[in-house]
Design an enzyme around this catalytic site. Structure first.
Site, short mmCIF file in Angstrom:
data_model
loop_
_atom_site.label_atom_id
_atom_site.label_comp_id
_atom_site.label_asym_id
_atom_site.label_seq_id
_atom_site.Cartn_x
_atom_site.Cartn_y
_atom_site.Cartn_z
N ASP A 163 0.86 -1.17 0.00
CA ASP A 163 0.00 0.00 0.00
C ASP A 163 0.91 1.24 0.00
O ASP A 163 2.15 1.11 -0.15
CB ASP A 163 -1.00 -0.04 1.17
CG ASP A 163 -0.35 0.21 2.53
OD1 ASP A 163 0.90 0.28 2.61
OD2 ASP A 163 -1.09 0.34 3.52
N CYS A 194 3.30 -3.03 4.05
CA CYS A 194 2.49 -1.86 4.42
C CYS A 194 3.26 -1.08 5.48
O CYS A 194 4.46 -1.31 5.65
CB CYS A 194 1.08 -2.28 4.86
SG CYS A 194 0.98 -3.30 6.34
N THR A 245 3.12 -1.07 8.83
CA THR A 245 3.58 -1.94 9.93
C THR A 245 3.81 -3.38 9.52
O THR A 245 4.46 -4.13 10.25
CB THR A 245 2.52 -1.97 11.05
OG1 THR A 245 1.30 -2.48 10.51
CG2 THR A 245 2.29 -0.58 11.63
N HIS A 280 7.50 -30.46 11.06
CA HIS A 280 6.97 -29.13 10.73
C HIS A 280 5.85 -29.23 9.70
O HIS A 280 4.90 -28.45 9.73
CB HIS A 280 8.09 -28.22 10.23
CG HIS A 280 9.22 -28.09 11.20
ND1 HIS A 280 9.04 -27.59 12.47
CD2 HIS A 280 10.52 -28.45 11.12
CE1 HIS A 280 10.19 -27.61 13.12
NE2 HIS A 280 11.10 -28.15 12.32
N HIS A 314 10.46 -23.63 9.57
CA HIS A 314 9.47 -24.29 10.43
C HIS A 314 8.04 -24.14 9.94
O HIS A 314 7.20 -25.01 10.20
CB HIS A 314 9.56 -23.74 11.85
CG HIS A 314 10.73 -24.26 12.63
ND1 HIS A 314 10.83 -24.19 13.99
CD2 HIS A 314 11.87 -24.86 12.21
CE1 HIS A 314 11.97 -24.73 14.40
NE2 HIS A 314 12.63 -25.12 13.32
C1 RB5 Z 1 -1.66 2.99 6.38
O1 RB5 Z 1 -1.62 4.21 7.04
C2 RB5 Z 1 -1.40 1.86 7.39
O2 RB5 Z 1 -2.50 1.70 8.22
C3 RB5 Z 1 -1.07 0.57 6.67
O3 RB5 Z 1 0.02 0.77 5.84
C4 RB5 Z 1 -0.69 -0.60 7.56
O4 RB5 Z 1 0.28 -0.24 8.48
C5 RB5 Z 1 -1.81 -1.32 8.16
O5 RB5 Z 1 -1.63 -2.33 8.86
#
Ligand code: RB5
Length: 143
Positions: free
Chosen positions: A8, A65, A67, A133, A98
């Site tokens: 994203d 993304c 996080t 595994h 694993h």
């Molecule tokens: C976008 O702002 C953010 O929410 C997305 O990139 C991600 O971190 C969601 O889990």
């Protein structure tokens, strides 16, 4: 290896860093988007990459993304997908050995580009251990 990769807007800049490295390593890359930093919804790209992997049109997937959490949650809802959110060398290696992870998730706002490159390299070169595994991942119900 044929790799489907998606991000994203929160993962776009890290994807831009990883693409030339993956190409230099000789992989065939299918970049499903997004293609700029405009705001988009990460499940859209998780869905496309996971469909490529589960259909056999890609050997594995990489999702990025902000996080890595949203991408891993969305990907792990899909049948046949074992997505691993990794932020270090050890979890990257273990997720292959694993867990036979077939999608790697990264967080651009968590993991710097140098560490992310190392994670991707070790993840792509580590083989599944099989044996006990395999029995364990078969217990997931959808393998
Ligand atoms: C976008 O702002 C953010 O929410 C997305 O990139 C991600 O971190 C969601 O889990």
């Amino acid at each position: 290896m044929k790799i489907a990769i998606g991000s994203d807007h929160g993962g776009f800049a890290l994807k831009v860093v990883l693409l030339p490295m993956l190409q230099d390593l000789g992989h065939e890359i299918d970049d499903v988007g997004c293609y700029d930093t405009g705001s988009v919804d990460y499940p859209t790209f998780a869905d496309i990459v996971c469909k490529r992997v589960s259909a056999g049109n890609a050997d594995c997937g990489i999702l990025i993304c902000g996080t890595g959490i949203g991408m891993s949650m969305a990907a792990n809802k899909k049948d046949g997908i074992r997505a691993a959110l990794c932020s270090d060398h050890y979890t990257a290696s273990m997720s292959r050995e694993h867990n036979d992870a077939n999608v790697l998730c990264l967080g651009e706002r968590v993991t710097g580009p140098g560490v992310a490159e190392e994670i991707v390299k070790v993840w792509l070169k580590t083989s599944f251990g099989g044996g006990r595994h395999l029995r364990r991942i078969q217990l997931f119900g959808t393998v």
